[in-house]
Design an enzyme around this catalytic site. Sequence first.
Site, short mmCIF file in Angstrom:
data_model
loop_
_atom_site.label_atom_id
_atom_site.label_comp_id
_atom_site.label_asym_id
_atom_site.label_seq_id
_atom_site.Cartn_x
_atom_site.Cartn_y
_atom_site.Cartn_z
N SER A 1 0.85 -1.19 0.00
CA SER A 1 0.00 0.00 0.00
C SER A 1 0.88 1.24 0.00
O SER A 1 2.11 1.14 0.08
CB SER A 1 -0.91 0.00 1.23
N LYS A 2 0.23 2.37 -0.09
CA LYS A 2 0.94 3.66 -0.22
C LYS A 2 2.01 3.86 0.85
O LYS A 2 3.01 4.51 0.60
CB LYS A 2 -0.07 4.81 -0.17
N ARG A 3 1.78 3.31 2.05
CA ARG A 3 2.78 3.61 3.08
C ARG A 3 4.11 2.88 2.83
O ARG A 3 5.12 3.19 3.43
CB ARG A 3 2.23 3.31 4.47
N GLY B 1 5.40 2.88 -0.24
CA GLY B 1 6.01 3.62 -1.34
C GLY B 1 4.99 3.79 -2.44
O GLY B 1 3.81 3.48 -2.26
#
Length: 485
Positions: free
Chosen positions: A256-258, A260
């Site tokens: 997920s976005k966290r 990268g």
Amino acid sequence: MSVIKQVRTRYAPSPTGFMHVGNLRTALYEYLIAKSQGGAFVLRIEDTDRERYVEGAVDVIYNTLKTAGITHDEGPDVGGDYGPYVQSERKDMYTPYAEQLIKEGKAYRCFCSRERLEKLAETSEFGGYDRHCRDLTQEEIDEELKKGTPFVIRQKMPVDGKTTFKDEVFGEITVDNSELQDQILVKTDGYPTYNFANVIDDHTMGITHVVRGSEYLSSTPKYNLLYEAFGWEIPTYVHLPLIMGKNEDGSVSKLSKRHGSTGFEDLIEDGYLPEAIINYIALLGWCPKDNREIFSMKELEENFFIGGISKSPAVFDYDKLLWMNAEYIKAMSDEEFTERAVPYYKEALGDKEFDYAMFAGILKQRTEKFTDIPEKIRFFAELPEYDKELFVNKKSKTNLDNSPALLTEAYERLKALDSWDHDSIHDCLINMAQEKELKNGTVMWGVRIAAAGQKVTPGGAIEILDILGREESLSRLEKGIEKLK
Ligand code: GLU
């Protein structure tokens, strides 16, 4: 005699405006499965979920595939014999199939109101629809139809027994039919559900291999019951492993976005090259026979095989992608490097004039991503403010006592040069070191500091002076001498 069918795969994205690396991997593997077997790769846009529809999202799909070099043989934009290739344009195709199932007693109209269903969802121990309309009499049905009661069409699932199917990656999978709901095939608005449309589309488009994320594994028995209801051949299933991201504590969780960037366009913006992203993603869940790592698209087409796909989750490793990106950059010709680097040169150097071709020599081996370039070369545009302590370097044997004389002599010698190019600058500084019985580094250190105004630079004193040109170089050395006074 059995006829060998042409392999046909399809990439069936829903236009949501964002291309997650997982979706891109699905597209890539579908493409490679087709191409490695001389087959056709089809693009089908699944836009029937009107609530999720995002304007302009189809263009994101086209652009991504184009940039990634994944070329579809058939699709909304290129046509083909199995069109239309956009689900909403196929809308009228689905209901007749559902009606056929109604006629054969394999599906039924469900007139239950939204309120009833909502209440059911809260209370029912059945965990879903209670099959209330499954056995309505013809009179009851006719009455509802006459009243114009909105209805959905549901599939009659077997209530006992088991359904088994084989997946090329995950092996044999069996579910109890009692776990399967009477799923909706056609919604009240006349649109098919994804679960129905994908089966009709895959069959009518002659798809031989259905490749998709493993989140669809649990729905596959339902699809197979539909194929069986119609008496159609079940396609080969290839479900792909999950993509995970590494957490700070060393554990992994769904990418997920966290972790990268997770979107293709975001990765491009981060400075990764499309071909490096594709190469990296090809290995995210697939292993070639010989553990090789660098593959062009053409080489992937030649080497890909379904048996190399692993069912264990793949971990997206940004460091590995960065390494791969650097390998792609190193392998470029200087001309190609320069061509792709120009926007970054402009970003750092503005309209100051430089011979861009000269930068490849100092940057190509040292660049992991093109986006790193501006930071590396900004000092060429403007000499940064710097502290004279930079002239002190133990290894090069330079200090504030010897630096003024060393830099002044280097300056005088350089100023006397007839021509200003790599070789003459090189010979000039090396000769000085030899004549004075000094290490080359003792001469070069101060020159480089004065020319760049910073400790770490791509390239050494000679390359930097060469790129800066005579006038700017001499002026910077003068400033250095001044600073040392
Ligand atoms: N439209 C579905 C998605 O984007 C496609 C799933 C499939 O490949 O069948 O997830």
